[in-house]
Design an enzyme around this catalytic site. Structure first.
Site, PDB file in Angstrom:
ATOM      1  CB  SER A 126      -8.440   1.001   5.821  1.00  0.00           C
ATOM      2  OG  SER A 126      -9.147   2.214   5.767  1.00  0.00           O
TER       3      SER A 126
ATOM      4  CB  SER B 217      -8.136   3.757   2.839  1.00  0.00           C
ATOM      5  OG  SER B 217      -7.270   3.166   3.785  1.00  0.00           O
TER       6      SER B 217
ATOM      7  CE  LYS C 251      -3.940   2.019   2.511  1.00  0.00           C
ATOM      8  NZ  LYS C 251      -4.804   1.912   3.711  1.00  0.00           N
TER       9      LYS C 251
END
Lengths: 485, 95
Positions: free
Chosen positions: A178, A154, A79
């Site tokens: 997330s 997210s 990420k």
């Protein structure tokens, strides 16, 4: 079965059995990205040169024979809020579009030590603020199951890339859901470890008392392998937990006989899509058939969790994001009148609207005259929410419910209504506030979109969470379904 | 409690953000909606409840004050938008 559908253990066996090379895996990963990422938009930066170089070195080692760890040579995605030395780390923000980190996050160092290969950096909501990936300032990620739908957020890029078969596993970060929520929306396995189990050093901070890094994988066994590689005390993170790290894979016995499961009535009540509820109840039947028992319980402060979370997380964010001032890194605005104007212009041009909204909310909640009414009040309610969990865990080993109240929604459906968007996190946020571990595993489909089952455990009891998730997985085949891309 | 446009302007200044007129109006409406929702917390009596700032019993972590290797200056300045003589450069603060 396609190469990218294999379990980590199977790929590993092919590598050490010399049926495959690391270069083959890396090329397969980039080929798959080439075929699918125009539609999915999971990656922000590819590490092609670095990955190919790593592959050739690892293949040399492979020729020499000897023992190799399970993650050896396996393509992984990271990420983009986890810093990677000499590989752009943007947090999907215009502010950091040119940020070239000078060090590796601890988790990245650990993956390098385990000799997995970083394929690239994954798209996300800007600074991890969002639940749909529509807040990426570069491009929204699309759900691989239906590209008109959001992948969740997210860590949307992290979940979508695994679902699309672009990488074998990815790392995401979870502040209020997330990792788990996008894993649920994309039909993959997402684990949020106990707060403090995995080092946050090198994770760009959003809400420091809640942020936690964890793996996204295609199945529970792979999740245990990746967790094993990244968990552990780190003196570079002052909130790192100094606990002994158990062996996670030995917990995957398939035996859940006698396990006591609490099912919060608040997690299957009002506001939960009937198809999601049906899938959760069907999963509980599987547990019953395996000799576990479940009963309805109550987490009475659930309805206060979203408000508590948005006050606390936004307050922490407003403080954490003060570092983005255009002085030491990131993009500086042109022609400032003076230093204060430089801060104003750089921040206003660099941040997207959700980030500004949360900084505004947090600054307000912490500002003179409102601190007690909002921030302190929320911290007190956090105590009540944590006590809810403590009480249930006195009598139960696990808490089970859905990961999200609905399956994925369409792109654009909620962008103008932040509050509705926040309520998508109603069953993941309480877990984050309590700091306990939880995993999302695929447990069904509604209109072709995946549904996630959330299995929540006691603090530092990832072994029981993984054991229960794995046992369920052995008796269902939802995790074997793949999107057609 | 409700937030006015003036409050939004004040908070923006504290947060070092310059908002457009459209953003000011939008944030006034949205922050009001969020804070109205947050007032739900007032249904709970928390007089005797201790606040939780961290779920783990964290305390300050101390280490011995010994000199360690640090980041070289040119590495530390690698991402600087502007620098001079080994330092981050900003517009003049003093006249």
């Amino acid at each position: 079965m396609a190469l990218f559908d294999l379990r980590l253990q199977d790929v590993h066996n092919k590598l050490v059995g010399k049926e495959l090379t690391v270069a083959d895996l890396v090329e397969a990963s980039y080929t798959r990205i080439g075929q699918t990422d125009e539609a999915v938009q999971a990656f922000l930066t590819l590490n092609e040169e670095g990955a190919r170089q790593a592959a050739s070195e690892l293949d040399k080692q492979l020729q020499e024979g000897g023992e190799r760890g399970l993650l050896f040579g396996l393509p992984a995605g990271i990420k983009d809020n986890i810093v990677t030395e000499k590989l752009l780390t943007t947090c999907a923000s215009q502010f950091l579009r040119n940020y070239d980190p000078i060090y590796d996050a601890t988790v990245v160092k650990k993956l390098k030590a385990a000799q997995s290969v970083t394929i690239g950096k994954l798209n996300m909501d800007e600074f991890a603020m969002g639940g749909s990936n529509e807040n990426s300032s570069f491009s929204p990620v699309r759900n691989p199951w239906n590209t008109e739908y959001v992948p969740g957020g997210s860590s949307g890029g992290s979940a979508a890339s695994v679902a699309a078969g672009q990488v074998y596993f990815s790392l995401g970060s979870d502040t209020g859901g997330s990792i788990r929520q996008p894993a649920a929306y994309c039909g993959v396995v997402g684990l949020k470890p106990t707060y403090g189990l995995v080092s946050r050093f090198g994770l760009v901070a959003f809400a420091s008392s809640l942020d936690q890094i964890g793996p996204i994988t295609k199945n529970v066994e792979d999740s245990a392998y990746v967790l094993q590689a990244i968990a552990g005390y780190d003196n570079m993170d002052s909130t790192s937990a100094n606990v002994e790290i158990p062996d996670y894979t030995s917990a995957l016995t398939g035996d859940v006989k006698g396990l006591r499961i609490g099912v919060p009535k608040e997690y299957i009540g009002e506001g939960i899509d009937p198809k999601v509820k049906e899938a959760v109840l069907a999963a509980l039947k599987v547990y019953e058939s395996l000799g576990a028992t479940w009963e309805e319980v109550s987490l009475p402060h659930t309805e206060y969790a979203v408000a508590t979370y948005y006050l606390l997380a936004s307050s922490e964010a407003s403080s954490n994001l003060a570092r983005f001032d255009g002085v030491r890194y990131g993009v500086r605005a042109d022609n400032p009148d003076n230093l204060i104007d430089l801060y104003h212009k750089s921040r206003s041009q660099g941040f997207g609207s959700e980030v500004k909204r949360r900084i505004m909310l947090g600054t307000y909640a912490l500002s003179s005259g409102y601190y007690d009414a909002y921030y302190l009040k929320a911290q007190k309610v956090r105590t009540l929410i944590k006590q809810d969990f403590d009480q249930v865990f006195e009598n139960y080993d696990l808490i089970i419910g859905p990961t999200a109240p609905t399956p994925a929604f369409k792109l654009g459906a909620q962008v103008n209504d932040p509050l509705t968007m926040y309520l998508n996190d109603i069953v993941t946020i309480p877990v984050s506030l309590a700091g306990v571990p939880a995993i999302s595993v695929p447990c069904g489909f509604a209109d072709g979109l995946p549904i996630g089952l959330q299995i929540i455990g006691k603090a530092f009891d990832e072994r029981t969470v993984l054991r229960a998730a794995h046992a369920y997985e052995q008796h269902t085949d939802f995790h074997k379904q793949r999107p057609q891309l | 409690m409700s937030i006015t446009l003036k409050d939004v302007e004040h908070v923006a200044k504290l947060a070092r953000l310059t908002l457009t007129e459209q953003e000011k109006e939008q944030f006034t409406g949205q922050l009001n909606a969020i804070l109205k929702y947050a007032e739900k917390l007032n249904e709970l009596n928390t007089d005797d409840v201790e606040p939780t700032s961290h779920v783990l019993p964290v305390t300050n972590v101390m280490r011995d004050d010994v000199v360690r290797e640090s980041v070289p200056v040119e590495t530390a300045l690698k991402n600087a938008p502007d620098d001079e003589d080994g330092q981050f450069k900003v517009p003049a603060v003093l006249e």
